[in-house]
Scaffold this motif. Structure first.
Motif, PDB file in Angstrom:
ATOM      1  N   GLY A  94       0.511  -1.253   0.053  1.00 47.45           N
ATOM      2  CA  GLY A  94       0.041  -0.067   0.049  1.00 47.45           C
ATOM      3  C   GLY A  94       0.985   1.244   0.173  1.00 47.45           C
ATOM      4  N   SER A  95       0.962   1.899  -1.210  1.00 51.60           N
ATOM      5  CA  SER A  95       1.832   3.245  -1.191  1.00 51.60           C
ATOM      6  C   SER A  95       0.890   4.326  -1.589  1.00 51.60           C
ATOM      7  CB  SER A  95       2.829   2.948  -2.555  1.00 51.60           C
ATOM      8  OG  SER A  95       3.797   1.873  -2.051  1.00 51.60           O
ATOM      9  N   ASP A  96      -0.290   4.422  -0.982  1.00 51.58           N
ATOM     10  CA  ASP A  96      -1.208   5.632  -1.214  1.00 51.58           C
ATOM     11  C   ASP A  96      -0.790   6.776  -0.350  1.00 51.58           C
ATOM     12  OD1 ASP A  96      -2.785   5.185   1.303  1.00 51.58           O
ATOM     13  OD2 ASP A  96      -2.484   3.220   0.372  1.00 51.58           O
ATOM     14  N   HIS A  97       0.317   6.541   0.305  1.00 52.02           N
ATOM     15  CA  HIS A  97       0.843   7.864   1.094  1.00 52.02           C
ATOM     16  C   HIS A  97       1.620   8.510   0.261  1.00 52.02           C
ATOM     17  CE1 HIS A  97       3.058   4.344   2.086  1.00 52.02           C
ATOM     18  NE2 HIS A  97       4.364   5.007   2.155  1.00 52.02           N
ATOM     19  N   VAL A  98       2.157   8.317  -0.943  1.00 56.05           N
ATOM     20  CA  VAL A  98       3.085   8.579  -2.018  1.00 56.05           C
ATOM     21  C   VAL A  98       2.535   9.164  -3.175  1.00 56.05           C
ATOM     22  CG1 VAL A  98       5.267   8.041  -3.346  1.00 56.05           C
ATOM     23  CG2 VAL A  98       5.010   7.111  -1.061  1.00 56.05           C
ATOM     24  N   ASP A  99       2.976  10.239  -3.534  1.00 54.29           N
ATOM     25  CA  ASP A  99       2.492  10.584  -4.837  1.00 54.29           C
ATOM     26  C   ASP A  99       3.228  10.011  -6.060  1.00 54.29           C
ATOM     27  OD1 ASP A  99       1.751  11.860  -7.259  1.00 54.29           O
ATOM     28  OD2 ASP A  99       1.536  13.973  -6.336  1.00 54.29           O
ATOM     29  N   SER A 224     -11.657  -4.641   1.649  1.00 58.53           N
ATOM     30  CA  SER A 224     -10.116  -5.046   1.434  1.00 58.53           C
ATOM     31  C   SER A 224      -9.926  -4.568   0.173  1.00 58.53           C
ATOM     32  CB  SER A 224      -9.987  -6.764   1.622  1.00 58.53           C
ATOM     33  OG  SER A 224     -10.890  -7.246   0.464  1.00 58.53           O
ATOM     34  N   CYS A 225     -10.525  -3.472  -0.539  1.00 60.12           N
ATOM     35  CA  CYS A 225     -10.130  -2.714  -1.507  1.00 60.12           C
ATOM     36  C   CYS A 225      -8.954  -1.584  -1.449  1.00 60.12           C
ATOM     37  CB  CYS A 225     -11.302  -2.209  -2.411  1.00 60.12           C
ATOM     38  SG  CYS A 225     -12.287  -1.106  -1.337  1.00 60.12           S
ATOM     39  N   PRO A 226      -8.180  -1.477  -2.628  1.00 61.07           N
ATOM     40  CA  PRO A 226      -7.277  -0.406  -2.280  1.00 61.07           C
ATOM     41  C   PRO A 226      -7.833   1.072  -2.461  1.00 61.07           C
ATOM     42  CG  PRO A 226      -7.318  -1.154  -4.629  1.00 61.07           C
ATOM     43  CD  PRO A 226      -8.443  -2.219  -3.947  1.00 61.07           C
ATOM     44  N   LEU A 227      -7.190   1.993  -1.769  1.00 66.80           N
ATOM     45  CA  LEU A 227      -7.784   3.330  -1.978  1.00 66.80           C
ATOM     46  C   LEU A 227      -7.218   3.975  -3.319  1.00 66.80           C
ATOM     47  CD1 LEU A 227      -8.841   5.830  -0.477  1.00 66.80           C
ATOM     48  CD2 LEU A 227      -6.456   6.316   0.339  1.00 66.80           C
ATOM     49  N   GLU A 230     -11.789   6.410  -6.914  1.00 63.17           N
ATOM     50  CA  GLU A 230     -13.128   5.784  -6.787  1.00 63.17           C
ATOM     51  C   GLU A 230     -13.569   5.122  -5.451  1.00 63.17           C
ATOM     52  OE1 GLU A 230     -10.540   4.952  -9.042  1.00 63.17           O
ATOM     53  OE2 GLU A 230     -11.405   6.398 -10.847  1.00 63.17           O
ATOM     54  N   THR A 231     -12.468   4.865  -4.685  1.00 65.77           N
ATOM     55  CA  THR A 231     -12.983   3.968  -3.468  1.00 65.77           C
ATOM     56  C   THR A 231     -12.862   5.192  -2.399  1.00 65.77           C
ATOM     57  OG1 THR A 231     -10.777   3.401  -3.013  1.00 65.77           O
ATOM     58  CG2 THR A 231     -12.319   1.979  -4.459  1.00 65.77           C
ATOM     59  N   LYS A 232     -12.386   6.459  -2.491  1.00 66.77           N
ATOM     60  CA  LYS A 232     -12.034   7.196  -1.566  1.00 66.77           C
ATOM     61  C   LYS A 232     -13.448   7.866  -1.206  1.00 66.77           C
ATOM     62  CE  LYS A 232      -9.794  11.819  -0.143  1.00 66.77           C
ATOM     63  NZ  LYS A 232      -8.910  12.725  -0.639  1.00 66.77           N
ATOM     64  N   GLY A 233     -13.829   7.680   0.207  1.00 63.57           N
ATOM     65  CA  GLY A 233     -15.465   8.012   0.567  1.00 63.57           C
ATOM     66  C   GLY A 233     -16.236   7.184   0.128  1.00 63.57           C
ATOM     67  N   LEU A 234     -15.850   5.727  -0.352  1.00 66.99           N
ATOM     68  CA  LEU A 234     -16.867   4.919  -0.891  1.00 66.99           C
ATOM     69  C   LEU A 234     -18.178   4.945   0.068  1.00 66.99           C
ATOM     70  CD1 LEU A 234     -17.609   3.059  -3.382  1.00 66.99           C
ATOM     71  CD2 LEU A 234     -16.442   1.383  -2.180  1.00 66.99           C
ATOM     72  N   GLN A 256      -9.699   6.342   4.687  1.00 65.28           N
ATOM     73  CA  GLN A 256     -10.369   7.027   3.808  1.00 65.28           C
ATOM     74  C   GLN A 256     -11.382   6.524   3.002  1.00 65.28           C
ATOM     75  OE1 GLN A 256      -6.610   9.195   2.131  1.00 65.28           O
ATOM     76  NE2 GLN A 256      -7.836  10.818   2.555  1.00 65.28           N
ATOM     77  N   ILE A 257     -11.328   5.328   2.949  1.00 58.21           N
ATOM     78  CA  ILE A 257     -12.629   4.660   2.148  1.00 58.21           C
ATOM     79  C   ILE A 257     -14.103   4.868   2.889  1.00 58.21           C
ATOM     80  CG2 ILE A 257     -13.752   2.426   1.444  1.00 58.21           C
ATOM     81  CD1 ILE A 257     -10.698   1.503   0.826  1.00 58.21           C
ATOM     82  N   VAL A 258     -13.873   4.870   4.399  1.00 55.61           N
ATOM     83  CA  VAL A 258     -15.069   5.189   4.724  1.00 55.61           C
ATOM     84  C   VAL A 258     -15.128   6.732   5.375  1.00 55.61           C
ATOM     85  CG1 VAL A 258     -16.433   4.638   7.101  1.00 55.61           C
ATOM     86  CG2 VAL A 258     -15.096   2.867   6.016  1.00 55.61           C
ATOM     87  N   ASP A 259     -16.237   7.450   5.455  1.00 56.79           N
ATOM     88  CA  ASP A 259     -16.214   8.970   5.591  1.00 56.79           C
ATOM     89  C   ASP A 259     -16.224   8.958   7.391  1.00 56.79           C
ATOM     90  OD1 ASP A 259     -17.999  11.017   6.768  1.00 56.79           O
ATOM     91  OD2 ASP A 259     -17.354  11.789   4.699  1.00 56.79           O
ATOM     92  N   THR A 260     -15.363   9.726   7.712  1.00 60.98           N
ATOM     93  CA  THR A 260     -15.043   9.630   9.183  1.00 60.98           C
ATOM     94  C   THR A 260     -16.392   9.875  10.116  1.00 60.98           C
ATOM     95  OG1 THR A 260     -12.839  10.407   9.045  1.00 60.98           O
ATOM     96  CG2 THR A 260     -13.809  10.904  10.950  1.00 60.98           C
ATOM     97  N   ASP A 261     -17.072  11.158   9.611  1.00 62.10           N
ATOM     98  CA  ASP A 261     -17.936  11.616  10.502  1.00 62.10           C
ATOM     99  C   ASP A 261     -19.416  10.803  10.154  1.00 62.10           C
ATOM    100  OD1 ASP A 261     -16.325  13.741  11.548  1.00 62.10           O
ATOM    101  OD2 ASP A 261     -16.629  15.064  10.212  1.00 62.10           O
ATOM    102  N   ALA A 262     -19.482  10.457   9.105  1.00 65.45           N
ATOM    103  CA  ALA A 262     -20.745   9.672   8.666  1.00 65.45           C
ATOM    104  C   ALA A 262     -20.779   8.409   9.496  1.00 65.45           C
ATOM    105  CB  ALA A 262     -20.785   9.371   7.034  1.00 65.45           C
ATOM    106  N   LEU A 263     -19.479   7.753   9.571  1.00 62.98           N
ATOM    107  CA  LEU A 263     -19.354   6.528  10.415  1.00 62.98           C
ATOM    108  C   LEU A 263     -20.037   6.778  11.653  1.00 62.98           C
ATOM    109  CD1 LEU A 263     -18.728   3.483  10.810  1.00 62.98           C
ATOM    110  CD2 LEU A 263     -16.300   4.360  11.281  1.00 62.98           C
TER     111      LEU A 263
END
Length: 347
Positions: A94-99, A224-227, A230-234, A256-263
Motif C-alpha cells: 500500500g503506497s497511497d501515502h506517496v504521490d 479489502s479494496c485499495p484506496l 473511486e474508493t475514497k469516501g465509498l 479514507q474509504i469510510v467517511d469519518t464523521d458519517a461513520l
C-alpha cells in the motif's frame, strides 16, 4: 549511497517472544539492513521522526523507505526537493501515502513488497469480524473493570454461522478472507472491479454481487479494496445507511474509504451494529480522532500487516530490493508500483 528508513519506534524493553523472530519493522530492527550495508560503505539512517526525515534526510537520500503502519506522506513538493532520490520503497503493501505519479515523472521508482502481509491482514480481518459479532471488546472490558454483567454482553452477541458476509475487493487479501470464512458456514458475496471466474468463485466459496446489492444483503461487510479516487469516501452517509440495520463493518483496507464523521453518526444513532478497523486517516491517528471514542468499535492501530512473520517477509523484500538497486539490477516486476520517467519535467 544514503538509505533512509522511517519506521515505527520500538519499545525500550520488550517481553521475550519465544519464536525467535526479530522485531524488524521498528527503528531498532531497521529491516535487517544495518548488517548488510554497514560493511559496504553505505550510509543507513533509521529513525521514527517523519518531520526530521523530510527536512534533514530526504533532500540527499538515494533510497527512502517508509511503511503503511507509520507512513511518511510524500507529496510532489516533497519529492521535487529530493535531488538524489531514485528509489522509494514501502516496507509492506500500500503506497497511497506517496504521490506515485509525481515520483514517476521525476525519475523515481516506487515499489512495495507485494504479498508480504496478505496472510496477516486476512487473519486480522476475521479476528475483527468475530470481535464485533460476539461483542468481545465490551466483554473483555468488563473483566478489566471488575464487572460481571452477562446480560449486557449477551444482548448484542451473535453466532457468525449462517450470516451473509460481503467482501469489497477480491485481491489476494479478499481471497484469503473468503477462504478463512468457509469453515464458519456463512454465505459469502463479493464485489470487485473485475469479476473472478466461476472456478475461482467455487474455490473461494464466494459469489459476485454488484456493490449496492452486496451492501443491502450483507449482515457484515469487510473492506479489502485499495484506496483509489473511486474508493475514497465509498462508504459515506448514503452507503452506510443502505447497510442493514445492525450490520457490522470491518475495514482492513484504508481509513479514507469510510467517511469519518458519517461513520460516527451511523454508530451513535444505532444504525450499525459495530465497526472494526485497522486503518485510519491520518496515521498515526491523533488523540482526539473521533473513531477512538465512538460507540461499539473494535479499532486497532494498523497492526494487521506487521505480525512478526509478516515483518520477516517485508524486510526480506526490502533487502532484496535495496541489493538489486545498489547492483544496478531491476527490481522484481511485481513490486513496482510506478516506473520512472526521465528525470526533469517540473523538477
Amino acid at each position: 549511497m544514503k538509505i533512509v528508513a522511517v519506521l515505527y519506534p520500538g519499545p525500550a524493553e520488550r517481553s521475550p517472544d519465544h519464536s525467535g523472530l526479530e522485531l524488524l519493522g521498528s527503528v531498532e530492527g531497521a529491516l535487517g539492513l544495518a548488517g548488510e550495508l554497514g560493511s559496504e560503505g553505505h550510509e543507513l539512517v533509521s529513525l521514527s521522526d517523519r518531520d526530521e526525515a523530510l527536512r534533514e534526510h530526504l533532500p540527499d537520500a538515494d533510497v527512502f523507505i517508509t511503511t503503511p503502519f507509520w507512513p511518511t506522506y510524500l507529496s510532489a513538493e516533497h519529492l521535487r526537493r529530493a535531488e538524489r532520490l531514485k528509489l522509494l520503497l514501502t516496507a509492506g503493501v500500500g503506497s497511497d501515502h506517496v504521490d506515485a505519479e509525481a515520483a514517476a515523472e521525476l525519475g523515481i521508482t516506487v515499489a512495495e513488497i507485494t504479498g508480504s502481509n496478505v496472510v496477516s491482514v486476512a487473519e486480522h480481518a476475521v479476528l475483527q469480524l468475530l470481535a464485533l459479532v460476539r461483542d468481545f471488546v465490551p466483554a473483555h472490558q468488563q473483566v478489566v473493570d471488575g464487572r460481571w454483567d452477562i446480560a449486557e454482553i449477551a444482548a448484542r452477541a451473535h453466532d457468525l454461522e449462517d450470516k451473509t458476509i460481503g467482501i469489497v475487493g477480491m485481491g489476494q487479501i479478499g481471497q484469503r478472507i473468503a477462504l478463512r470464512l468457509k469453515g464458519f458456514d456463512v454465505r459469502v458475496g463479493y464485489s470487485t472491479r473485475h469479476r473472478r471466474g466461476s472456478t475461482e468463485e467455487a474455490v473461494f466459496g464466494a459469489r459476485f454481487k454488484h456493490l449496492d446489492d452486496l451492501v443491502a444483503e450483507s449482515d457484515a461487510i469487510v473492506l479489502s479494496c485499495p484506496l483509489t479516487p473511486e474508493t475514497k469516501g465509498l462508504f459515506g452517509d448514503e452507503r452506510l445507511r443502505a447497510m442493514k440495520p445492525g450490520a457490522w463493518l470491518v475495514n482492513i483496507a484504508r481509513g479514507q474509504i469510510v467517511d469519518t464523521d458519517a461513520l460516527v453518526r451511523a454508530l451513535e444513532d444505532d444504525h450499525l451494529g459495530g465497526y472494526a478497523g485497522d486503518v485510519w486517516y491520518p496515521q498515526p491517528a491523533p488523540a482526539d480522532h473521533p473513531w477512538r471514542t465512538m460507540p461499539r468499535h473494535a479499532m486497532t492501530p494498523h497492526v494487521s500487516g506487521t505480525s512478526l512473520e509478516a515483518q520477516q517477509r517485508y524486510a526480506a523484500g526490502i533487502r532484496d530490493s535495496v541489493r538489486r538497486f545498489l547492483a544496478g539490477e531491476p527490481l522484481r516486476e511485481d513490486y513496482v508500483v510506478a516506473a520512472p520517467a526521465e528525470r526533469g519535467g517540473g523538477a
